[in-house]
Design a protein around this motif. Sequence first.
Motif, PDB file in Angstrom:
ATOM      1  N   VAL A 121       0.850  -1.185   0.000  1.00  0.00           N
ATOM      2  CA  VAL A 121       0.000   0.000   0.000  1.00  0.00           C
ATOM      3  C   VAL A 121       0.889   1.239   0.000  1.00  0.00           C
ATOM      4  CG1 VAL A 121      -1.632   1.346   1.391  1.00  0.00           C
ATOM      5  CG2 VAL A 121      -1.945  -1.119   1.141  1.00  0.00           C
ATOM      6  N   ASP A 122       0.558   2.198  -0.824  1.00  0.00           N
ATOM      7  CA  ASP A 122       1.289   3.466  -0.864  1.00  0.00           C
ATOM      8  C   ASP A 122       0.728   4.370   0.223  1.00  0.00           C
ATOM      9  OD1 ASP A 122       2.389   5.941  -1.402  1.00  0.00           O
ATOM     10  OD2 ASP A 122       2.266   5.731  -3.568  1.00  0.00           O
ATOM     11  N   GLU A 123       1.479   4.533   1.299  1.00  0.00           N
ATOM     12  CA  GLU A 123       0.996   5.277   2.459  1.00  0.00           C
ATOM     13  C   GLU A 123       0.758   6.756   2.164  1.00  0.00           C
ATOM     14  OE1 GLU A 123       0.315   4.001   5.472  1.00  0.00           O
ATOM     15  OE2 GLU A 123       0.824   1.969   4.824  1.00  0.00           O
ATOM     16  N   ALA A 132      -1.298  18.046   5.180  1.00  0.00           N
ATOM     17  CA  ALA A 132      -0.619  16.753   5.001  1.00  0.00           C
ATOM     18  C   ALA A 132       0.063  16.739   3.625  1.00  0.00           C
ATOM     19  CB  ALA A 132      -1.617  15.602   5.117  1.00  0.00           C
ATOM     20  N   PRO A 133       1.053  17.621   3.426  1.00  0.00           N
ATOM     21  CA  PRO A 133       1.653  17.770   2.090  1.00  0.00           C
ATOM     22  C   PRO A 133       2.376  16.535   1.592  1.00  0.00           C
ATOM     23  CG  PRO A 133       2.916  18.976   3.745  1.00  0.00           C
ATOM     24  CD  PRO A 133       1.642  18.524   4.414  1.00  0.00           C
ATOM     25  N   HIS A 134       2.628  15.573   2.487  1.00  0.00           N
ATOM     26  CA  HIS A 134       3.282  14.340   2.042  1.00  0.00           C
ATOM     27  C   HIS A 134       2.333  13.473   1.213  1.00  0.00           C
ATOM     28  CE1 HIS A 134       1.169  13.416   5.782  1.00  0.00           C
ATOM     29  NE2 HIS A 134       1.119  12.156   5.395  1.00  0.00           N
ATOM     30  N   LEU A 135       1.036  13.758   1.274  1.00  0.00           N
ATOM     31  CA  LEU A 135       0.068  12.963   0.520  1.00  0.00           C
ATOM     32  C   LEU A 135      -0.050  13.460  -0.920  1.00  0.00           C
ATOM     33  CD1 LEU A 135      -2.917  12.508   3.004  1.00  0.00           C
ATOM     34  CD2 LEU A 135      -1.172  10.849   2.400  1.00  0.00           C
ATOM     35  N   ARG A 136      -0.091  12.518  -1.837  1.00  0.00           N
ATOM     36  CA  ARG A 136      -0.373  12.822  -3.234  1.00  0.00           C
ATOM     37  C   ARG A 136      -1.833  12.471  -3.502  1.00  0.00           C
ATOM     38  NH1 ARG A 136       3.115   9.034  -3.485  1.00  0.00           N
ATOM     39  NH2 ARG A 136       2.003   7.848  -5.084  1.00  0.00           N
ATOM     40  N   MET A 172      -6.459   2.428  -7.227  1.00  0.00           N
ATOM     41  CA  MET A 172      -7.417   1.875  -6.285  1.00  0.00           C
ATOM     42  C   MET A 172      -6.820   0.740  -5.461  1.00  0.00           C
ATOM     43  SD  MET A 172     -10.016   3.772  -6.691  1.00  0.00           S
ATOM     44  CE  MET A 172     -11.207   2.906  -5.699  1.00  0.00           C
ATOM     45  N   ALA A 173      -5.876   0.011  -6.045  1.00  0.00           N
ATOM     46  CA  ALA A 173      -5.250  -1.106  -5.332  1.00  0.00           C
ATOM     47  C   ALA A 173      -4.202  -0.643  -4.343  1.00  0.00           C
ATOM     48  CB  ALA A 173      -4.620  -2.074  -6.333  1.00  0.00           C
ATOM     49  N   ARG A 174      -3.517   0.447  -4.669  1.00  0.00           N
ATOM     50  CA  ARG A 174      -2.331   0.813  -3.897  1.00  0.00           C
ATOM     51  C   ARG A 174      -2.549   1.976  -2.932  1.00  0.00           C
ATOM     52  NH1 ARG A 174       2.159  -0.809  -6.759  1.00  0.00           N
ATOM     53  NH2 ARG A 174       3.344  -0.302  -4.876  1.00  0.00           N
ATOM     54  N   ALA A 175      -3.584   2.788  -3.148  1.00  0.00           N
ATOM     55  CA  ALA A 175      -3.760   3.996  -2.342  1.00  0.00           C
ATOM     56  C   ALA A 175      -4.087   3.664  -0.894  1.00  0.00           C
ATOM     57  CB  ALA A 175      -4.854   4.873  -2.933  1.00  0.00           C
ATOM     58  N   LYS A 176      -3.500   4.396   0.007  1.00  0.00           N
ATOM     59  CA  LYS A 176      -3.818   4.263   1.431  1.00  0.00           C
ATOM     60  C   LYS A 176      -5.231   4.788   1.709  1.00  0.00           C
ATOM     61  CE  LYS A 176      -3.046   4.038   5.977  1.00  0.00           C
ATOM     62  NZ  LYS A 176      -2.797   2.776   6.703  1.00  0.00           N
ATOM     63  N   TYR A 177      -5.597   5.909   1.066  1.00  0.00           N
ATOM     64  CA  TYR A 177      -6.876   6.554   1.362  1.00  0.00           C
ATOM     65  C   TYR A 177      -7.756   6.609   0.113  1.00  0.00           C
ATOM     66  CZ  TYR A 177      -4.082   8.103   5.333  1.00  0.00           C
ATOM     67  OH  TYR A 177      -3.265   8.138   6.431  1.00  0.00           O
ATOM     68  N   LEU A 178      -9.015   6.259   0.285  1.00  0.00           N
ATOM     69  CA  LEU A 178     -10.012   6.335  -0.778  1.00  0.00           C
ATOM     70  C   LEU A 178     -11.143   7.237  -0.283  1.00  0.00           C
ATOM     71  CD1 LEU A 178     -10.131   2.576  -1.848  1.00  0.00           C
ATOM     72  CD2 LEU A 178      -8.820   4.421  -2.894  1.00  0.00           C
ATOM     73  N   VAL A 179     -11.337   8.365  -0.956  1.00  0.00           N
ATOM     74  CA  VAL A 179     -12.259   9.399  -0.486  1.00  0.00           C
ATOM     75  C   VAL A 179     -13.346   9.614  -1.531  1.00  0.00           C
ATOM     76  CG1 VAL A 179     -12.450  11.773   0.348  1.00  0.00           C
ATOM     77  CG2 VAL A 179     -10.303  10.500   0.679  1.00  0.00           C
ATOM     78  N   ASN A 180     -14.597   9.566  -1.104  1.00  0.00           N
ATOM     79  CA  ASN A 180     -15.707   9.715  -2.043  1.00  0.00           C
ATOM     80  C   ASN A 180     -16.913  10.292  -1.324  1.00  0.00           C
ATOM     81  OD1 ASN A 180     -17.260   9.443  -4.385  1.00  0.00           O
ATOM     82  ND2 ASN A 180     -16.461   7.396  -4.822  1.00  0.00           N
ATOM     83  N   ASN A 181     -17.782  10.982  -2.080  1.00  0.00           N
ATOM     84  CA  ASN A 181     -19.043  11.431  -1.483  1.00  0.00           C
ATOM     85  C   ASN A 181     -20.204  10.527  -1.886  1.00  0.00           C
ATOM     86  OD1 ASN A 181     -19.461  12.207  -4.137  1.00  0.00           O
ATOM     87  ND2 ASN A 181     -20.053  14.307  -3.651  1.00  0.00           N
ATOM     88  N   VAL A 182     -19.883   9.506  -2.683  1.00  0.00           N
ATOM     89  CA  VAL A 182     -20.802   8.401  -2.965  1.00  0.00           C
ATOM     90  C   VAL A 182     -19.979   7.132  -2.772  1.00  0.00           C
ATOM     91  CG1 VAL A 182     -22.275   9.709  -4.518  1.00  0.00           C
ATOM     92  CG2 VAL A 182     -20.283   8.533  -5.441  1.00  0.00           C
ATOM     93  N   ASN A 183     -20.470   5.990  -3.208  1.00  0.00           N
ATOM     94  CA  ASN A 183     -19.694   4.766  -3.053  1.00  0.00           C
ATOM     95  C   ASN A 183     -18.849   4.482  -4.283  1.00  0.00           C
ATOM     96  OD1 ASN A 183     -20.099   3.316  -0.491  1.00  0.00           O
ATOM     97  ND2 ASN A 183     -22.264   3.377  -1.041  1.00  0.00           N
ATOM     98  N   PRO A 192      -6.468  -4.842   3.364  1.00  0.00           N
ATOM     99  CA  PRO A 192      -5.907  -4.427   4.657  1.00  0.00           C
ATOM    100  C   PRO A 192      -4.976  -3.238   4.488  1.00  0.00           C
ATOM    101  CG  PRO A 192      -5.807  -6.813   4.421  1.00  0.00           C
ATOM    102  CD  PRO A 192      -6.232  -6.277   3.086  1.00  0.00           C
ATOM    103  N   GLY A 193      -5.102  -2.291   5.387  1.00  0.00           N
ATOM    104  CA  GLY A 193      -4.240  -1.118   5.342  1.00  0.00           C
ATOM    105  C   GLY A 193      -4.855   0.070   4.645  1.00  0.00           C
ATOM    106  N   GLN A 194      -5.929  -0.136   3.899  1.00  0.00           N
ATOM    107  CA  GLN A 194      -6.580   0.981   3.232  1.00  0.00           C
ATOM    108  C   GLN A 194      -7.618   1.630   4.148  1.00  0.00           C
ATOM    109  OE1 GLN A 194      -7.992  -0.702  -0.570  1.00  0.00           O
ATOM    110  NE2 GLN A 194      -6.428   0.534  -1.588  1.00  0.00           N
ATOM    111  N   VAL A 195      -7.855   2.914   3.914  1.00  0.00           N
ATOM    112  CA  VAL A 195      -8.811   3.681   4.703  1.00  0.00           C
ATOM    113  C   VAL A 195      -9.817   4.322   3.751  1.00  0.00           C
ATOM    114  CG1 VAL A 195      -9.131   5.640   6.254  1.00  0.00           C
ATOM    115  CG2 VAL A 195      -7.126   4.158   6.513  1.00  0.00           C
ATOM    116  N   HIS A 196     -11.101   3.987   3.936  1.00  0.00           N
ATOM    117  CA  HIS A 196     -12.171   4.571   3.119  1.00  0.00           C
ATOM    118  C   HIS A 196     -12.846   5.690   3.912  1.00  0.00           C
ATOM    119  CE1 HIS A 196     -12.942   1.543  -0.289  1.00  0.00           C
ATOM    120  NE2 HIS A 196     -11.804   1.206   0.272  1.00  0.00           N
ATOM    121  N   LEU A 197     -12.869   6.867   3.310  1.00  0.00           N
ATOM    122  CA  LEU A 197     -13.513   8.029   3.915  1.00  0.00           C
ATOM    123  C   LEU A 197     -14.765   8.368   3.113  1.00  0.00           C
ATOM    124  CD1 LEU A 197     -13.710  10.557   5.712  1.00  0.00           C
ATOM    125  CD2 LEU A 197     -12.067  11.669   4.161  1.00  0.00           C
TER     126      LEU A 197
END
Length: 766
Positions: free
Chosen positions: A368-370, A398-402, A433-444, A453-458
């Motif tokens: 996972v790409d943190e 959090a400027p370390h995030l791309r 989608m496979a590698r991202a640490k964070y997945l952010v959406n206002n729908v699904n 494991p290791g991913q965070v869905h917001l």
Amino acid sequence: MPSAATPRFSVIIPVYGVEGYIRECLESVISQSCPDFEIIAVDDCSQDGSGAIIDEFAARDPRVRAVHREQNGGIGAARNTGIAQARGDYLLFLDGDDSIRPGSLQAMADRLAETGDPEILLFDYVRTYTDGTVEESKSGKHIAALGDQVVRPADHLELLRIFAVVWNRVYRRDFFTAGGFTGDGFRFTDGLYEDALMVYTTMAAAERVAGLEYVVVEYRQRRQGSSMRSSSPRKHFVIFDQYQRIFDYLDGRPGLDEYRKVVFERMISHFLYTLARGFRIPRSHRRAYVRQAGRVYRKNEPKGFTPPPGIAGVKFKVLRTGSYTAFESLKAANNTRESAFRALGRSKRWGGRKALKTYYAVQRRLPVDENLAVYSAYWGRTPGCNPLAVHEAAKKLAPHLRGVWVVNRAHADRLPAGITRVAPATFGYWKAMARAKYLVNNVNFPDAVVKRPGQVHLQTHHGTPLKRMGLDQQNYPAVARSMDFGKLMERVDRWDWSVSSNQHSTEQWERVYPASFRTLDAGYPRNDVYYRATAADVRRIRGALGIAPGKKAILYAPTVRDHQRDAFVARLDLARFARELGPEYVLLVRAHYFYGADPELNALAESGALVDVSRHPSVEELCLAADVLITDYSSIMFDYANLDRPIVTYADDWEMYRTLRGVTFDLLSGRPGDTPGVIATTEDELIDAFRSGAWQGESAAALRRAFRERFCMWDDGHAAERVVRAVFLAEEGLNPPVVPLDERTPAPTPEAAEASAATRPEHVAG
């Protein structure tokens, strides 16, 4: 300032076979702006002219001492010789074929002073290649994460992910010379891989470690001459002895169970990395190497250790057996898979669904790409809403995030500046989608997305629910017929966080989406702008929309009807409404994004009767431009209430809507908290509300105050910051705290914005 007898830095340089590089190395130190150092260059019986070069430097600069060993002992012995003669407060180990960048010593001196002289200071480096290429390290993100902290490494195990070499850190000399196995100082051992031993033992012993976000060392990648390319394979077997010494050291230090696990994982990864380099371990020695690696694995495996996921974990498990045959079988199978995958890449089926599925599965086996976050809004439409506000806040906090955005091809030409896009159902999309640490959406996200494991869905959501949502929809056929509720809950099960802007929403989400997500009562990030926009912003937006000064702008934004999704159908005669209101008003019409272009609406816009803002990229800007909002059951009313401007409810089909779609409260009750202002159920009532001035009367204002108290609980201009701090930075609690409603100041009204412009000196003078 330390005295001349006690320089701030002792730069220890082992010298052997570096005739072509040592001059550049020494010059890089001597030319530093910080003069408070000594150089101890240790000639380890080099067979070239390296010894003479260091003598030359010592003769012309008293800060350089040339030491010549009587017999060759290797890089560790040369470093030990330098340590014995060092007088500085700090030890900096620099290899003779590397160099340091200008300003490095001063940057380190300043950082050490700021952090109260920690035992170890970590810094960054780059790799330089013979073709002029410069490659950034992977250590920078870990150093950046330290910030201004001074920490104990055993409590910050991510620091063990930094390249395990001694030249990307400085050591406080009194700490270094008092530690070690027996307390008489850390000492380098003979043979290769001595850096790993030194790094992991000193980090275990250290109580105070700081970081410096500065590229100090230029690590030269030599095509030949590196000790790691030794022609004697057996020299590389010393890696087992070096790591065994580390675990022997850790055995004598309690409270380092988690530390041991990380070092163990790093050790096995190092074993595998070395084995994969044929120039280090040729085929004739591989069986013995794997057998010995297995013994070291089994002897030191920490209790509760779990191998990493994917193919890496499989390699761990096979190496543990010590069976060379099993390892070669795994390698053969992996090579076959890779060959097939490459062939697939050359085939005409590369863009097919099966290829994408295979590619996605392979990518999920990789780490996972943190530092990667994937954003999406409204099923791949133009970036906006809460995800965009979170993205903008993350760039600052959090400027370390791309961040990359999933945007459909149809909306690609409307991307805001600085947005990185991936198109849905492409290789770039599935990799992200496979590698991202964070997945952010206002729908699904789509059903095919796997929560690994290791991913965070917001889940940010995109409105306060007046209409029934989630499992509540099962009781309403108009929407239930097109919904697979089992699949819906599978999507909800991926959520880690659910953002809410008020208690009403929190209660609804918890009930209609029963899952294990954590609710974040932070406010809606997209609403921050309603407290941050200035009078100049309001004037700019209105000017861009063509709203002349002195005009009253009405934003009409009805919601979609589930039984009527094919085309936009206005619930009132727009031409008549605009005509009845007269030239004092400008009517802005925003059809729901589900609808395509409407010919009638286009014709009215072309005739000048209204302004069609259906495709305007920012509904927030439209709200800032409007003096008043007219809507029916759209969640825009809850957001617009933050501006404390009039809201008129036009509900000509209330009974049908709540019967077919279901509602969570009675919008038309007229009770404080339920109703945001004037209610109109017919076109004539709506026109009369404006003619009479009721739309902005005191009765409407009183209803609006109660409505704001109920539904604008946590929207105060800081919601995006709270989300970023909680989700991306893992801070506990709401930070910053929510500002009380009566202490908030919304953006200026259009009237106030125009008045402020009129009182500026240049306008008065004009």
